[in-house]
Design an enzyme around this catalytic site. Structure first.
Site, short mmCIF file in Angstrom:
data_model
loop_
_atom_site.label_atom_id
_atom_site.label_comp_id
_atom_site.label_asym_id
_atom_site.label_seq_id
_atom_site.Cartn_x
_atom_site.Cartn_y
_atom_site.Cartn_z
N ASP A 59 14.62 -17.18 74.66
CA ASP A 59 14.68 -18.35 73.79
C ASP A 59 13.46 -18.44 72.88
O ASP A 59 12.91 -19.52 72.66
CB ASP A 59 14.84 -19.65 74.59
CG ASP A 59 15.24 -20.83 73.70
OD1 ASP A 59 15.92 -20.59 72.69
OD2 ASP A 59 14.86 -21.97 74.01
N HIS B 269 16.89 -21.29 69.97
CA HIS B 269 17.94 -22.30 69.72
C HIS B 269 17.56 -23.27 68.61
O HIS B 269 18.43 -23.95 68.07
CB HIS B 269 18.31 -23.04 71.01
CG HIS B 269 17.33 -24.06 71.48
ND1 HIS B 269 16.30 -23.77 72.34
CD2 HIS B 269 17.23 -25.38 71.23
CE1 HIS B 269 15.62 -24.86 72.60
NE2 HIS B 269 16.16 -25.87 71.94
N SER C 113 11.43 -29.16 71.07
CA SER C 113 11.80 -27.75 71.21
C SER C 113 10.98 -26.88 70.27
O SER C 113 10.95 -27.10 69.06
CB SER C 113 13.28 -27.56 70.86
OG SER C 113 14.06 -27.50 72.00
#
Length: 512
Positions: free
Chosen positions: A172, A142, A253
């Site tokens: 992911d 993402h 992230s």
């Protein structure tokens, strides 16, 4: 007057005591600072924590931070405004962070109105971890989703344009490459060996603050939080997250979760939050799974995924059990393990003798208490791998060997060259009815379906239900037409398509 003094006396005493405490504290800290130790856990302290000398713990943090920080990078995601189709909310790099992934009220919290970034400004930023001296970088899917350009900035501020090697929405995970040598990098640890309660450090670039290190413990292992499937981007999500209370915020992230040796134990992915910011729950993809994914991408160009070929109910999930019992008029009881409810086509599990109603309790002697355990045990394997499946049938324990298969029933690994046209460009196509063509004045067209996040079609702005009229100047009316044009084709591809407002675009990509 005396009465007034009596009333004021207690406050005066408190004031004097507070002042004395402050002076004493200042003298104490001045004394310790003169010892030349600026660490949080001072060497002069005899206080221990969890049976460990505090100075030793502090030293471990310093060593781990010095090892980790140079290997963690900032990733800037630039998106072409035209290709993003104005769908900024679906391209939000931090979509995993905002709101409660468990379905709480966080998504109803008001968020600032999103605005499209100028072409010379990144649409979002995240983190990444250098995993080899020649420039391979692991991050989240993402973080790189929808990018037309990816810029990597090292901790020393040196900047590179990165190549996206591959992505896997099901875990992911993404893999990038920059052209450089002799880079600092992190080693993967065996994440199966981590224990709940051990120290962990999260390193990344949260909220625009570069090279930030936070500390906490491993709070839990094998967490399935339903976030990958809920985003609608992962067809077969693998969720068995490491949970930590090390502070993780937007921008972390793709960053590193490391042990006190500075070895990589996980890739930070998500937080549970009602505000979009840290509230004590962070989640990371385990290092063993992340390493398998990037090894597949490097070696084969695509992820090799083995499947048991079963449908199931998680016996630890009371809601799932209740829903199944209500729908099928059964009486499954809660407990430990995964209950088999059926089989897919060409199921390796069915071939090995497993039956509906069996309860899977172990994979290769590793306990399976819930679906997250089963997910990572099988998801870390490849087609053709054999696994020992222990199961209960009528209360009796049995073990059988299952040969895992891919989704098409094959048992061999595949490369990009083996992929179908639809798999290469990331979309399927359905015929457009003649009546629709007549009503909207079209001579040709197919409806895009199952458009994969990060795919070539998604990058040019095509989403589900958009109509593709032509490819390379040739009209298309079926999946076969698309395959005929692009099968064994290499080079630039021009796609003419119509969006939901009837606007016609022609955009291109290079055939992978």
């Amino acid at each position: 007057m005396k009465s007034t003094l009596k009333k004021l006396l207690p406050f005066a005493v408190v004031g004097v005591m507070s002042g004395a405490t402050t002076v004493g504290a200042l003298q104490y800290f001045d004394h310790t600072s003169n010892n030349g130790d600026q660490s949080y856990f001072t060497k002069s302290s005899n206080v221990s924590f969890a049976g460990m000398n505090s100075a030793a713990v502090g030293d471990d943090f310093v060593k781990a931070a010095k090892t980790t920080v140079p290997a963690v990078v900032t990733i800037k995601n630039y998106q072409n405004r035209a290709s993003s189709g104005g769908r900024a909310s679906e391209q939000d790099l931090f979509d995993f962070f905002f709101g409660d992934p468990f379905g709480g009220g966080g998504r109803n919290q008001q968020r600032p109105k999103q605005q499209q970034a100028p072409d010379n400004m990144p649409s979002g930023m995240g983190s990444g971890v250098i995993i080899s001296p020649d420039g391979y970088i692991i991050s989240n899917n993402h973080v790189v989703a929808g990018a037309s350009k990816l810029e990597v900035v090292l901790s020393n501020k040196k900047s590179y344009i990165a190549t996206l090697v591959g992505t896997d929405p099901n875990t992911d995970i993404s893999l990038l490459k920059i052209e450089e040598k002799g880079l600092p990098y992190l080693n993967f640890a065996n994440s199966d060996n981590i224990e709940v309660g051990q120290w962990a450090l999260a390193v990344g670039n949260p909220l625009g603050l570069n090279s930030t290190v936070t500390a906490g413990i491993i709070s839990a292992k094998g967490r399935g939080i339903g976030i990958l499937g809920a985003q609608g981007k992962a067809a077969n999500p693998i969720e068995s997250f490491i949970q930590t209370d090390a502070a993780i915020n937007p921008g972390n992230s793709g960053g590193a979760l490391v042990n006190t040796n500075g070895d990589l134990i996980g890739i930070n992915s998500a937080i549970q939050s009602t505000t979009g910011y840290y509230q004590g729950y962070g989640f990371a993809v385990p290092a063993n799974l992340a390493r398998k994914i990037v090894e597949d991408i490097k070696k084969f160009g695509i992820v090799q995924r083995g499947f048991l070929g079963v449908t199931s109910v998680d016996l630890s999930d009371d809601q799932q059990i209740a829903a199944y019992n209500k729908q099928f008029k059964t009486n499954i009881k809660s407990g430990s393990g995964v209950y088999i409810t059926g089989f897919g086509d060409s199921s390796g599990a069915q071939d090995a003798g497993l039956s509906k109603g069996d309860i899977i309790t172990k994979i290769d002697a590793t306990p399976v208490t819930d679906f997250a355990d089963l997910s990572i045990a099988i998801g870390s394997k490849r087609p053709g791998d054999k696994v020992a499946v222990t199961y209960l049938r009528n209360g009796k324990e049995n073990t059988t060997t299952v040969t895992l298969k891919d989704q098409k029933g094959g048992t061999s690994t595949r490369t990009k060259a083996d992929l179908s046209v639809g798999e290469k460009i990331g979309a399927d196509f359905e015929p457009l009815s003649d009546r629709f063509k007549t009503d909207y004045g079209l001579n040709s067209g197919v409806v895009a379906k199952n458009v994969s996040e990060g795919s070539e079609m998604a990058k040019i702005g095509v989403v589900d239900n958009y109509i593709v009229i032509e490819i390379n100047g040739k009209p298309v009316n079926s999946q076969k037409d698309v395959e005929k044009i692009l099968d064994k084709y290499s080079g630039n591809v021009q796609v003419k398509f119509v969006d939901e407002y009837g606007r016609i675009y022609t955009k291109g990509f290079k055939m992978p």
